[in-house]
Design a protein around this motif. Structure first.
Motif: not given
Length: 129
Positions: A19-31, A50-55, A60-67
């Motif tokens: 429910k909290q993740l749904s509220d944070l992302t705007g993605i339906g709870k069923s999804s 989802l990744m943004d909401a959960l920090d 994991y998201c494969s963005l190098e810190s020097n990018e």
């Protein structure tokens, strides 16, 4: 590890309910329930939400810190990247966001934990990129 397993792991670690993740992302709870069960795979856009909401960390998201921070690729600058770009600790960034000191992002308290958002465009402007 499959995305459904990663999602479950991060939700457990951050103590975030569906429910909290749904509220944070705007993605339906069923999804979200279907993503967790592995029945459906989220679109790239929803994965990013989802990744943004959960920090979820940069590794994991494969963005190098020097990018370079690119507004088109990410919707949230991870705390670890912001800290490295500013030459500060992650705790410094978190506390600044919680206290509203930085104009490039904000923190939202969820039960006993915070969720953080850093705008890529505002952060780039702040650090002069």
């Amino acid at each position: 590890m499959a995305f459904d397993q990663e999602l479950k792991k991060w939700m457990r670690q951050k103590e975030v309910t569906q429910k909290q993740l749904s509220d944070l992302t705007g993605i339906g709870k069923s999804s979200i329930s279907q993503y967790i069960s592995g029945k459906n795979e989220p679109s790239e856009k929803n994965k990013q939400k989802l990744m943004d909401a959960l920090d979820i960390p940069v590794s994991y998201c494969s963005l190098e810190s020097n990018e370079k921070i690119n507004d088109d690729k990410i919707g949230n600058v991870p705390i670890s990247v912001a800290a490295k770009k500013m030459g500060k600790s992650e705790q410094f960034i978190r506390v600044g966001l919680q206290r509203g000191v930085f104009d490039f992002g904000y923190a939202v308290k969820m039960s006993s934990k915070y969720s953080y958002h850093i705008s890529p465009s505002k952060f780039k402007k702040y650090i002069g990129e």
